[in-house]
Write a protein that holds these residues in place. Structure first.
Motif, PDB file in Angstrom:
ATOM      1  N   MET A 110       0.970  -1.244   0.066  1.00 47.63           N
ATOM      2  CA  MET A 110       0.242  -0.005  -0.297  1.00 47.63           C
ATOM      3  C   MET A 110       1.055   1.409  -0.136  1.00 47.63           C
ATOM      4  O   MET A 110       1.940   0.848   0.319  1.00 47.63           O
ATOM      5  N   ILE A 111       0.688   2.292  -0.770  1.00 47.19           N
ATOM      6  CA  ILE A 111       1.030   3.531  -0.889  1.00 47.19           C
ATOM      7  C   ILE A 111       0.171   4.458   0.220  1.00 47.19           C
ATOM      8  O   ILE A 111      -0.940   4.350  -0.738  1.00 47.19           O
ATOM      9  N   ILE A 112       1.065   5.346   0.645  1.00 46.40           N
ATOM     10  CA  ILE A 112      -0.279   6.511   1.324  1.00 46.40           C
ATOM     11  C   ILE A 112       1.236   8.048   0.889  1.00 46.40           C
ATOM     12  O   ILE A 112       2.148   7.548   1.491  1.00 46.40           O
ATOM     13  N   ARG A 113      -0.010   8.776   0.561  1.00 45.21           N
ATOM     14  CA  ARG A 113       0.814   9.880   0.747  1.00 45.21           C
ATOM     15  C   ARG A 113       0.068  10.826   0.752  1.00 45.21           C
ATOM     16  O   ARG A 113      -1.167  11.154   0.005  1.00 45.21           O
ATOM     17  N   PRO A 114       0.456  12.172   0.174  1.00 45.01           N
ATOM     18  CA  PRO A 114       0.491  13.524   0.337  1.00 45.01           C
ATOM     19  C   PRO A 114      -0.746  13.738  -1.270  1.00 45.01           C
ATOM     20  O   PRO A 114      -0.468  12.873  -2.316  1.00 45.01           O
ATOM     21  N   ALA A 115      -1.669  13.898  -1.554  1.00 42.34           N
ATOM     22  CA  ALA A 115      -2.722  14.012  -2.164  1.00 42.34           C
ATOM     23  C   ALA A 115      -1.961  14.884  -3.058  1.00 42.34           C
ATOM     24  O   ALA A 115      -1.519  15.620  -3.104  1.00 42.34           O
ATOM     25  N   ARG A 116      -3.101  14.563  -4.941  1.00 40.78           N
ATOM     26  CA  ARG A 116      -2.657  15.468  -5.548  1.00 40.78           C
ATOM     27  C   ARG A 116      -3.593  16.408  -6.204  1.00 40.78           C
ATOM     28  O   ARG A 116      -4.748  15.819  -6.047  1.00 40.78           O
ATOM     29  N   GLU A 117      -2.922  17.803  -7.044  1.00 42.05           N
ATOM     30  CA  GLU A 117      -4.542  18.236  -7.823  1.00 42.05           C
ATOM     31  C   GLU A 117      -5.188  17.223  -8.648  1.00 42.05           C
ATOM     32  O   GLU A 117      -6.849  17.051  -8.599  1.00 42.05           O
ATOM     33  N   SER A 118      -4.553  16.925  -9.251  1.00 45.53           N
ATOM     34  CA  SER A 118      -5.309  15.751 -10.360  1.00 45.53           C
ATOM     35  C   SER A 118      -6.098  14.876  -9.813  1.00 45.53           C
ATOM     36  O   SER A 118      -7.439  14.534 -10.329  1.00 45.53           O
ATOM     37  N   GLU A 119      -6.725  14.387  -8.221  1.00 42.27           N
ATOM     38  CA  GLU A 119      -6.885  13.407  -8.177  1.00 42.27           C
ATOM     39  C   GLU A 119      -8.196  13.936  -7.544  1.00 42.27           C
ATOM     40  O   GLU A 119      -8.976  13.132  -6.428  1.00 42.27           O
ATOM     41  N   LEU A 120      -8.347  15.210  -6.457  1.00 48.72           N
ATOM     42  CA  LEU A 120      -9.476  15.674  -5.740  1.00 48.72           C
ATOM     43  C   LEU A 120     -11.289  15.614  -6.533  1.00 48.72           C
ATOM     44  O   LEU A 120     -11.879  14.600  -5.895  1.00 48.72           O
ATOM     45  N   PRO A 121     -11.109  15.259  -7.689  1.00 49.75           N
ATOM     46  CA  PRO A 121     -12.590  14.363  -7.982  1.00 49.75           C
ATOM     47  C   PRO A 121     -12.898  13.352  -8.131  1.00 49.75           C
ATOM     48  O   PRO A 121     -13.666  12.654  -7.647  1.00 49.75           O
ATOM     49  N   ALA A 122     -11.742  12.535  -8.367  1.00 49.96           N
ATOM     50  CA  ALA A 122     -11.427  11.317  -7.871  1.00 49.96           C
ATOM     51  C   ALA A 122     -12.123  10.668  -6.748  1.00 49.96           C
ATOM     52  O   ALA A 122     -12.990  10.119  -5.800  1.00 49.96           O
ATOM     53  N   LEU A 123     -11.788  11.896  -5.831  1.00 50.56           N
ATOM     54  CA  LEU A 123     -11.596  12.026  -3.866  1.00 50.56           C
ATOM     55  C   LEU A 123     -13.485  11.590  -3.658  1.00 50.56           C
ATOM     56  O   LEU A 123     -14.104  11.256  -2.710  1.00 50.56           O
ATOM     57  N   ARG A 124     -13.712  12.685  -4.223  1.00 50.28           N
ATOM     58  CA  ARG A 124     -15.168  12.953  -4.090  1.00 50.28           C
ATOM     59  C   ARG A 124     -16.609  11.873  -5.050  1.00 50.28           C
ATOM     60  O   ARG A 124     -16.864  11.511  -3.510  1.00 50.28           O
ATOM     61  N   SER A 125     -15.589  11.518  -5.761  1.00 51.50           N
ATOM     62  CA  SER A 125     -16.384  10.135  -6.175  1.00 51.50           C
ATOM     63  C   SER A 125     -16.374   8.528  -5.725  1.00 51.50           C
ATOM     64  O   SER A 125     -17.322   8.389  -4.833  1.00 51.50           O
ATOM     65  N   LEU A 126     -15.404   8.459  -4.784  1.00 53.20           N
ATOM     66  CA  LEU A 126     -14.771   7.702  -3.405  1.00 53.20           C
ATOM     67  C   LEU A 126     -15.654   7.880  -2.132  1.00 53.20           C
ATOM     68  O   LEU A 126     -16.626   7.286  -1.622  1.00 53.20           O
ATOM     69  N   GLU A 127     -15.792   9.609  -1.575  1.00 54.19           N
ATOM     70  CA  GLU A 127     -16.737  10.017  -1.051  1.00 54.19           C
ATOM     71  C   GLU A 127     -17.844   8.939  -0.847  1.00 54.19           C
ATOM     72  O   GLU A 127     -18.237   8.421  -0.124  1.00 54.19           O
TER      73      GLU A 127
END
Length: 170
Positions: free
Chosen positions: A1-18
Motif C-alpha cells: 500500500m502506498i500512502i502519500r500526499p494527494a495531488r490536485e488531479s486526484e481531487l475529483p476522484a476523492l469526491r467520487s470515492l466519498e
C-alpha cells in the motif's frame, strides 16, 4: 500500500470515492448521510494546499487502485481527522487504520481527535478498536465544541454522535 500526499488531479476522484463510501449508510436507515454531498473541490483543494490531505493506493487492486483518503486540520493542539473514507472495494484491508496512523505520524506527535456516529459499526466502535476513546462533554475543547455545533446545524445530531481522542504514541 502506498500512502502519500494527494495531488490536485486526484481531487475529483476523492469526491467520487466519498460518495461510494457513504452508500452503506442507506442500509442502516441513514439516507441523509448516504446522500450527503462530498466535500467540495475547493475544500479539498484548501486541505491539499495546507498539506493536510492524504491518499492511499493499493497496487494491484481493482480499478485505478485509489483505496482511500484522509483530510485533517489542526484543532486546539490536536490533529483533528475531518474525514477518512475507504472505497467499498477496499474495505476490511486496514486502509483506514493506515491512513490514521500516517496522519498521526505527520501530525508531529500531537493527539488525534475526530467526531463520529456513536452507534454505526464502522464509526465509533471501529475507532475504539484503533485506540480512540470517547470524550466526555467536560473534556471538549473550544474547537471541538464549535465542530459539534456545526454538525448539529447540519442535522447530524438526528443520530447519536460523539467526539473521540487518541493520545500520541510514545
Amino acid at each position: 500500500m502506498i500512502i502519500r500526499p494527494a495531488r490536485e488531479s486526484e481531487l475529483p476522484a476523492l469526491r467520487s470515492l466519498e460518495s461510494a463510501a457513504g452508500a452503506p449508510f442507506h442500509d442502516i436507515g441513514m439516507t441523509a448521510v448516504a446522500e450527503d454531498e462530498p466535500p467540495a473541490l475547493g475544500v479539498l483543494a484548501a486541505s491539499l494546499r495546507a498539506g493536510r490531505l492524504l491518499v492511499a493506493y493499493e497496487e494491484g487492486g481493482p480499478g485505478d487502485g485509489l483505496a482511500g483518503y484522509l483530510m485533517w486540520e489542526p484543532v486546539d493542539g490536536a490533529t483533528h481527522i475531518e474525514q477518512v473514507s475507504v472505497a467499498p472495494a477496499y474495505a476490511h484491508r486496514r486502509i483506514g487504520q493506515a491512513l490514521i496512523d500516517r496522519a498521526a505520524a505527520d501530525g508531529g506527535g500531537r493527539p488525534l481527535t475526530l467526531t463520529t456516529f456513536r452507534d454505526v459499526p464502522w464509526n465509533a466502535p471501529y475507532y475504539a478498536r484503533l485506540g480512540f476513546r470517547p470524550l466526555a462533554d467536560t473534556e471538549l475543547t473550544p474547537g471541538l465544541r464549535a465542530i459539534r455545533a456545526h454538525e448539529a446545524e447540519l442535522g447530524l445530531d438526528r443520530w447519536p454522535r460523539l467526539c473521540m481522542r487518541r493520545e500520541a504514541a510514545g
